[in-house]
Scaffold this motif. Structure first.
Motif, PDB file in Angstrom:
ATOM      1  N   GLU A  96       0.660  -1.139   0.033  1.00  0.00           N
ATOM      2  CA  GLU A  96       0.105   0.032   0.153  1.00  0.00           C
ATOM      3  C   GLU A  96       0.936   1.381   0.130  1.00  0.00           C
ATOM      4  O   GLU A  96       1.571   1.365   0.379  1.00  0.00           O
ATOM      5  CB  GLU A  96      -1.015  -0.019   1.221  1.00  0.00           C
ATOM      6  CG  GLU A  96      -1.931  -1.179   1.221  1.00  0.00           C
ATOM      7  CD  GLU A  96      -2.868  -0.999   2.429  1.00  0.00           C
ATOM      8  OE1 GLU A  96      -3.029   0.032   2.992  1.00  0.00           O
ATOM      9  OE2 GLU A  96      -3.395  -1.979   2.637  1.00  0.00           O
ATOM     10  N   ASP A  97       0.407   2.088  -0.569  1.00  0.00           N
ATOM     11  CA  ASP A  97       1.001   3.429  -0.799  1.00  0.00           C
ATOM     12  C   ASP A  97       0.862   4.406   0.563  1.00  0.00           C
ATOM     13  O   ASP A  97      -0.021   4.380   1.113  1.00  0.00           O
ATOM     14  CB  ASP A  97       0.573   4.435  -2.039  1.00  0.00           C
ATOM     15  CG  ASP A  97       1.050   5.674  -2.041  1.00  0.00           C
ATOM     16  OD1 ASP A  97       2.320   5.899  -1.371  1.00  0.00           O
ATOM     17  OD2 ASP A  97       1.020   6.436  -2.958  1.00  0.00           O
ATOM     18  N   GLU A  99       1.272   7.073   1.381  1.00  0.00           N
ATOM     19  CA  GLU A  99       0.568   8.521   1.577  1.00  0.00           C
ATOM     20  C   GLU A  99      -0.954   8.105   1.426  1.00  0.00           C
ATOM     21  O   GLU A  99      -1.640   8.985   2.121  1.00  0.00           O
ATOM     22  CB  GLU A  99       1.108   9.354   0.290  1.00  0.00           C
ATOM     23  CG  GLU A  99       2.744   9.809   0.647  1.00  0.00           C
ATOM     24  CD  GLU A  99       3.104  10.826  -0.793  1.00  0.00           C
ATOM     25  OE1 GLU A  99       2.102  11.051  -1.309  1.00  0.00           O
ATOM     26  OE2 GLU A  99       4.310  10.841  -0.611  1.00  0.00           O
ATOM     27  N   ILE A 100      -1.317   7.364   0.742  1.00  0.00           N
ATOM     28  CA  ILE A 100      -2.922   6.926   0.674  1.00  0.00           C
ATOM     29  C   ILE A 100      -3.305   6.515   1.788  1.00  0.00           C
ATOM     30  O   ILE A 100      -4.554   7.101   2.327  1.00  0.00           O
ATOM     31  CB  ILE A 100      -2.936   6.019  -0.617  1.00  0.00           C
ATOM     32  CG1 ILE A 100      -2.730   6.584  -1.925  1.00  0.00           C
ATOM     33  CG2 ILE A 100      -4.257   5.681  -0.512  1.00  0.00           C
ATOM     34  CD1 ILE A 100      -2.804   5.518  -3.016  1.00  0.00           C
TER      35      ILE A 100
END
Length: 149
Positions: A96-97, A99-100
């Motif tokens: 998973e990113d 930042e997201i």
């Protein structure tokens, strides 16, 4: 001779017994009548049964069909296991990113109140949302770097 007291007493006893007998007969008649009462005439549709809530039933499987179904399921399971062994790169979880993830965490933070300041990798933001409305990214107004000092 007849004792008047005894005669009066036995007469009262007989009257009470007759009244009690009538009450028992009436109560018994009501109980039988209620137990055998006809269905309500105002009711037009039958009561729903358990089958009304279940999915439509499929035809019964024969013993041989059931055994074949089990064998097919075992074969499919073995094929999936073989596929995973031969191509593990297809089953690696996608990272998973961060930042997201951080953005989602801030957007879903129930403790935020109007005027709260949030520090992120992209800078400082002030929360301008309202508690009676769902959060949006536009509720987070960027603070210019010079204003933060």
């Amino acid at each position: 001779m007849c004792d008047p007291f005894r005669h009066h007493h036995s007469l009262a006893y007989a009257q009470r017994f007759a009244a009690l007998s009538q009450a028992v007969i009436i109560a018994g008649g009501l109980a039988v009548g209620l137990a055998r009462s006809p269905p309500c005439l105002a009711q037009t549709e039958p009561e729903p049964s358990l089958n009304d809530y279940l999915p439509p039933s499929e035809p019964e499987l024969t013993r041989e069909e059931w055994r074949q179904w089990i064998e097919d399921a075992r074969r499919r399971g073995k094929e999936v296991a073989r596929e995973r062994r031969e191509h593990p790169e297809l089953y690696v979880p996608v990272p998973e990113d961060p930042e997201i993830v951080a953005t989602e965490r801030v957007l879903n933070d129930e403790s935020l109140q109007r005027g709260d300041i949030i520090a992120t990798k992209k800078g400082m933001f002030i929360y301008q949302g309202r508690p009676d409305q769902p959060r949006r990214e536009q509720d987070f107004v960027p603070i210019p770097p010079k204003a933060a000092r």
